[in-house]
Design an enzyme around this catalytic site. Structure first.
Site, PDB file in Angstrom:
ATOM      1  N   MET A  41       0.830  -1.241   0.068  1.00 51.18           N
ATOM      2  CA  MET A  41      -0.022   0.070  -0.115  1.00 51.18           C
ATOM      3  C   MET A  41       0.872   1.254  -0.128  1.00 51.18           C
ATOM      4  SD  MET A  41      -3.627  -0.910   2.142  1.00 51.18           S
ATOM      5  CE  MET A  41      -2.907  -0.701   3.650  1.00 51.18           C
ATOM      6  N   GLY A  42       2.179   1.035  -0.366  1.00 49.37           N
ATOM      7  CA  GLY A  42       3.192   2.300  -0.452  1.00 49.37           C
ATOM      8  C   GLY A  42       3.621   2.751   1.009  1.00 49.37           C
ATOM      9  N   LEU A  44       6.604   3.102   1.459  1.00 48.66           N
ATOM     10  CA  LEU A  44       7.433   2.075   1.386  1.00 48.66           C
ATOM     11  C   LEU A  44       8.596   2.296   2.670  1.00 48.66           C
ATOM     12  CD1 LEU A  44       7.750   1.160  -2.249  1.00 48.66           C
ATOM     13  CD2 LEU A  44       6.142   0.088  -0.468  1.00 48.66           C
ATOM     14  N   HIS A  48       9.292  -3.477   3.422  1.00 48.53           N
ATOM     15  CA  HIS A  48       8.691  -3.719   2.140  1.00 48.53           C
ATOM     16  C   HIS A  48      10.064  -4.108   1.016  1.00 48.53           C
ATOM     17  CE1 HIS A  48       5.573  -0.710   3.567  1.00 48.53           C
ATOM     18  NE2 HIS A  48       4.816  -1.561   2.990  1.00 48.53           N
ATOM     19  N   ARG A 198       2.572   2.887   9.793  1.00 51.03           N
ATOM     20  CA  ARG A 198       1.721   3.436  10.887  1.00 51.03           C
ATOM     21  C   ARG A 198       2.605   3.933  11.933  1.00 51.03           C
ATOM     22  NH1 ARG A 198      -2.676  -0.293   8.888  1.00 51.03           N
ATOM     23  NH2 ARG A 198      -4.316   0.940   8.266  1.00 51.03           N
TER      24      ARG A 198
HETATM   25  P1  AMP Z   1       1.468  -2.983   3.336  1.00 49.23           P
HETATM   26  O1  AMP Z   1       1.973  -1.840   2.519  1.00 49.23           O
HETATM   27  O2  AMP Z   1       1.388  -2.442   5.001  1.00 49.23           O
HETATM   28  O3  AMP Z   1       0.136  -3.571   3.113  1.00 49.23           O
HETATM   29  O4  AMP Z   1       2.196  -4.014   3.385  1.00 49.23           O
HETATM   30  C1  AMP Z   1       2.734  -4.769   2.362  1.00 49.23           C
HETATM   31  C2  AMP Z   1       3.408  -5.960   2.601  1.00 49.23           C
HETATM   32  O5  AMP Z   1       4.723  -5.574   3.331  1.00 49.23           O
HETATM   33  C3  AMP Z   1       2.603  -7.110   3.467  1.00 49.23           C
HETATM   34  O6  AMP Z   1       2.933  -8.325   2.911  1.00 49.23           O
HETATM   35  C4  AMP Z   1       3.319  -6.609   4.878  1.00 49.23           C
HETATM   36  O7  AMP Z   1       3.309  -7.822   5.548  1.00 49.23           O
HETATM   37  C5  AMP Z   1       4.871  -6.424   4.482  1.00 49.23           C
HETATM   38  N1  AMP Z   1       5.493  -5.757   5.559  1.00 49.23           N
HETATM   39  C6  AMP Z   1       4.975  -4.501   6.228  1.00 49.23           C
HETATM   40  N2  AMP Z   1       5.908  -4.132   7.186  1.00 49.23           N
HETATM   41  C7  AMP Z   1       6.704  -5.340   7.362  1.00 49.23           C
HETATM   42  C8  AMP Z   1       7.993  -5.450   7.762  1.00 49.23           C
HETATM   43  N3  AMP Z   1       8.411  -4.693   9.030  1.00 49.23           N
HETATM   44  N4  AMP Z   1       8.804  -6.675   7.455  1.00 49.23           N
HETATM   45  C9  AMP Z   1       8.585  -7.576   6.611  1.00 49.23           C
HETATM   46  N5  AMP Z   1       7.241  -7.131   5.947  1.00 49.23           N
HETATM   47  C10 AMP Z   1       6.502  -6.282   6.167  1.00 49.23           C
END
Ligand code: AMP
Length: 289
Positions: A41-42, A44, A48, A198
């Site tokens: 969802m960006g 980054l 990510h 967040r």
């Molecule tokens: P999001 O942008 O929050 O929807 O996350 C996109 C992807 O990044 C999802 O598969 C999350 O589980 C992964 N992700 C987010 N934060 C982390 C982190 N700290 N370590 C590993 N993967 C992450």
């Protein structure tokens, strides 16, 4: 198979339509290239980027998707204020050397008349499913669409969202989607706080308290690993968090790492999962027992 040399790119191809995504990925696959998909969802961060690197290490082509999916946000959640930094995201992805960014508008994903949803019963009804009604239906529906639109060899998701990972594995199996779901470990700050878009909401005193979340579930995991009773350890963990300054704990629980069923001990792989609110920011984390 010989891997193509991956030169750093100076520009990043961006497609905004599902048809453009499908066409690009199918042309790569027709040429014999393996393809990895990384949905995001960006906003980054290194978490990510670790998924991007996982994909690039495993496949010849990597496509990242950037879509803030409105259907996974509840009416009182942060859709309008969710962190957005498109220019920085594009710069980081260009630097990482990915092959394609899929960045659709909401109307492309949900055209007028859109009426279908994917619901994963059981796994999607507990934990986050209780506290964020509709969240997993939103996630499962959009991830199903992304997988079916692109049909990559692998799709990479972070263990940060551990329940989400299990839900996605389940729907992929149940719907016979021919994509391998791969998990990447959680990337953390030096003090243990799991990276999250967040975290930007935390003020400095909340930021100082936030690592207690990881510290506490790590202690619970250690105690359960040594034979401690999961229920008692979870009670202790919840108390610790409230004492540390968390406003509320939605759940802190020790579950089977695959089925997310309750466990009586650590005889099978288990996971400690937590969601708690600090100020107005809801944080989630998990560790293996
Ligand atoms: P999001 O942008 O929050 O929807 O996350 C996109 C992807 O990044 C999802 O598969 C999350 O589980 C992964 N992700 C987010 N934060 C982390 C982190 N700290 N370590 C590993 N993967 C992450």
């Amino acid at each position: 198979m010989v891997q193509p040399v991956k030169f750093p790119r100076t520009t990043l191809p961006i497609v905004r339509t599902a048809a453009g995504l499908a066409e690009c990925v199918s042309s790569w696959r027709a040429a014999g290239d393996t393809v990895g998909l990384v949905p995001t969802m960006g906003a980054l961060h290194e978490g990510h980027l670790s998924l991007v690197r996982h994909s690039r290490a495993k496949t010849m082509r990597t496509c990242v998707t950037l879509f803030i999916n409105p259907t996974q946000f509840g009416p009182n959640e942060d859709l309008d204020t969710y962190p957005r930094d498109e220019a920085r995201d594009v710069a980081q992805l260009t630097e990482e050397g990915i092959d394609l960014l899929f960045q659709p508008e909401p109307g492309e994903v949900y055209p007028s008349g859109f009426a279908t949803s994917v619901q994963v019963e059981g796994l999607g009804d507990i934990l986050e499913g209780v506290h964020r009604p509709g969240f997993f239906t939103g996630v499962a529906t959009v991830v199903t669409k992304l997988l079916v639109q692109s049909l990559p060899d692998i799709a990479v998701f972070g263990e940060k969202d551990f329940q989400q990972l299990q839900v996605i594995k389940r729907l992929t199996r149940d719907l016979d989607i021919p994509v391998r779901i791969e998990a990447a470990p959680i990337v953390r700050e030096a003090d243990g706080l799991a990276l999250s878009s967040r975290n930007a909401y935390l003020n400095s005193s909340e930021r100082a308290i936030a690592p207690t979340l990881h510290g506490t579930i790590s202690q619970v995991a250690e105690q359960v690993g040594r034979g401690g009773a999961p229920g008692e350890q979870a009670d202790w963990g919840r108390e610790q968090l409230v004492r540390a300054g968390f406003a509320s704990v939605d759940y802190l629980t020790v579950l089977d790492a695959e089925t997310l069923d309750e466990v009586a001990d650590a005889s099978r792989p288990a996971r400690v999962l937590v969601a708690a609110t600090l100020g107005t920011t809801r944080l989630i984390d998990n560790v293996a027992v």
